[in-house]
Motif scaffolding. Structure first.
Motif, PDB file in Angstrom:
ATOM      1  N   THR A   7       9.527   4.884  -6.436  1.00  0.00           N
ATOM      2  CA  THR A   7       9.135   3.475  -6.437  1.00  0.00           C
ATOM      3  C   THR A   7       7.894   3.298  -7.311  1.00  0.00           C
ATOM      4  O   THR A   7       7.100   4.222  -7.470  1.00  0.00           O
ATOM      5  N   ASP A   8       7.731   2.099  -7.874  1.00  0.00           N
ATOM      6  CA  ASP A   8       6.584   1.837  -8.747  1.00  0.00           C
ATOM      7  C   ASP A   8       5.379   1.256  -8.003  1.00  0.00           C
ATOM      8  O   ASP A   8       4.281   1.196  -8.556  1.00  0.00           O
ATOM      9  N   TYR A   9       5.599   0.832  -6.764  1.00  0.00           N
ATOM     10  CA  TYR A   9       4.533   0.158  -6.020  1.00  0.00           C
ATOM     11  C   TYR A   9       4.244   0.886  -4.711  1.00  0.00           C
ATOM     12  O   TYR A   9       5.143   1.441  -4.075  1.00  0.00           O
ATOM     13  N   ASP A  10       2.951   0.834  -4.287  1.00  0.00           N
ATOM     14  CA  ASP A  10       2.532   1.249  -2.957  1.00  0.00           C
ATOM     15  C   ASP A  10       2.129   0.010  -2.173  1.00  0.00           C
ATOM     16  O   ASP A  10       1.359  -0.824  -2.676  1.00  0.00           O
ATOM     17  N   LEU A  11       2.607  -0.109  -0.940  1.00  0.00           N
ATOM     18  CA  LEU A  11       2.164  -1.189  -0.067  1.00  0.00           C
ATOM     19  C   LEU A  11       0.902  -0.711   0.643  1.00  0.00           C
ATOM     20  O   LEU A  11       0.944   0.245   1.409  1.00  0.00           O
ATOM     21  N   ILE A  12      -0.227  -1.373   0.373  1.00  0.00           N
ATOM     22  CA  ILE A  12      -1.517  -0.865   0.842  1.00  0.00           C
ATOM     23  C   ILE A  12      -2.203  -1.745   1.882  1.00  0.00           C
ATOM     24  O   ILE A  12      -3.055  -1.266   2.632  1.00  0.00           O
ATOM     25  N   ALA A  13      -1.847  -3.036   1.920  1.00  0.00           N
ATOM     26  CA  ALA A  13      -2.541  -3.928   2.855  1.00  0.00           C
ATOM     27  C   ALA A  13      -1.625  -5.076   3.264  1.00  0.00           C
ATOM     28  O   ALA A  13      -0.713  -5.464   2.531  1.00  0.00           O
ATOM     29  N   VAL A  14      -1.891  -5.603   4.463  1.00  0.00           N
ATOM     30  CA  VAL A  14      -1.108  -6.695   5.033  1.00  0.00           C
ATOM     31  C   VAL A  14      -2.078  -7.758   5.544  1.00  0.00           C
ATOM     32  O   VAL A  14      -3.111  -7.430   6.135  1.00  0.00           O
ATOM     33  N   LYS A  15      -1.726  -9.018   5.323  1.00  0.00           N
ATOM     34  CA  LYS A  15      -2.572 -10.103   5.810  1.00  0.00           C
ATOM     35  C   LYS A  15      -2.095 -10.551   7.191  1.00  0.00           C
ATOM     36  O   LYS A  15      -0.949 -10.967   7.365  1.00  0.00           O
ATOM     37  N   SER A  66       5.428   5.956 -12.263  1.00  0.00           N
ATOM     38  CA  SER A  66       5.416   7.330 -12.742  1.00  0.00           C
ATOM     39  C   SER A  66       6.851   7.849 -12.741  1.00  0.00           C
ATOM     40  O   SER A  66       7.634   7.514 -11.845  1.00  0.00           O
ATOM     41  N   PRO A  67       7.201   8.687 -13.727  1.00  0.00           N
ATOM     42  CA  PRO A  67       8.546   9.284 -13.731  1.00  0.00           C
ATOM     43  C   PRO A  67       8.815  10.138 -12.495  1.00  0.00           C
ATOM     44  O   PRO A  67       9.975  10.379 -12.141  1.00  0.00           O
ATOM     45  N   LYS A  68       7.755  10.589 -11.831  1.00  0.00           N
ATOM     46  CA  LYS A  68       7.908  11.443 -10.657  1.00  0.00           C
ATOM     47  C   LYS A  68       8.094  10.646  -9.366  1.00  0.00           C
ATOM     48  O   LYS A  68       8.355  11.224  -8.317  1.00  0.00           O
TER      49      LYS A  68
END
Length: 245
Positions: free
Chosen positions: A63-71, A58-60
């Motif tokens: 960063t373009d990514y969210d870190l949501i989970a970890v193994k 998003s222009p707002k």
């Protein structure tokens, strides 16, 4: 809940609590990502550990990514600190989460309701005219199938428990609901060594009518769903896997 556009990656490092550097598994591209949890999560974030990223440009956004989970070993841990409230509200509506000893049947579930100096996550109203506050806390810390909260001292959490007890004195029912953001867990507790005052307040509250409950979740790289109740015992001692890190 299902996350959009999820890509697997490897964690590299975390310059601060808001961002991390990761390498996309498919392309090898290095990306800067938003970490959706400001807690320490040190037992999860090891170099090269597998992580799940949701691509939401998003222009707002910075960063373009969210870190949501970890193994962790063979299991996925969701670390999105915003998701427990949404999961809890929906699960209360559809009956997946049951509030023990609630006076009546739930007719409305309202989000973000103010009481004294706190804003509790949920206010439940029942068909008998009773009201109950539910304060939701996400849990990501685990060791030997024992989940614990918090992974860092939380003055906000202590204040919430204190005022939940005050709400009981004014005729409300009060609940602390731990949403355990992983599946393989046998019990939940308070990380007493991390915050003894919180453990003491929880214990005192339980003697005054505060109900503390926990539910675990099924987690995949792109989904999380409430699973089943997990026993909560404030007296269980938690051994911190981060004590030597």
């Amino acid at each position: 809940m299902t996350y959009p556009n999820v890509y697997l990656a490897h964690f590299i490092d975390r310059p601060n609590r808001f961002i991390a550097k990761c390498r996309l598994r498919e392309s090898g591209e290095m990306v800067t990502v938003h970490v959706k949890n400001t807690g320490r999560c040190k037992e999860l974030f090891y170099p090269e550990v597998e992580v799940a990223l949701s691509y939401q440009p998003s222009p707002k956004r910075k960063t373009d990514y969210d870190l949501i989970a970890v193994k962790k070993k063979d299991a996925w841990f969701n670390i999105d600190s915003q998701v427990p409230n949404a999961l809890a509200a929906q699960a209360l509506v559809d009956g997946t989460i049951v509030l023990p000893d609630l006076k009546g049947k739930i007719v409305t579930v309202k989000r973000e309701k103010k009481f004294a100096q706190s804003q509790f996550d949920i206010l439940v109203e029942t068909d008998t005219g009773h009201q109950a506050f539910v304060e939701v806390k996400g849990m990501t810390l685990e060791n030997n199938k024992l989940g614990a909260f918090p992974d860092a001292p939380t003055l906000r959490g202590l204040k919430h428990v204190t005022e939940l007890i005050e709400a009981i004195k004014e005729g409300y029912q009060s609940y602390v609901l731990f949403v355990i953001q992983f599946e393989n867990v046998e019990a939940a507790t308070i990380h007493t060594n991390m915050q003894p005052a919180l453990a003491a307040m929880i214990s005192s509250g339980q003697k005054q009518g505060l109900s503390v409950i926990a539910y675990n979740c099924r987690v995949t790289p792109d989904t999380i769903a409430i699973e089943h109740p997990v026993p909560f015992d404030v007296t269980k001692m938690f051994e911190d896997p981060n004590s030597e890190r």
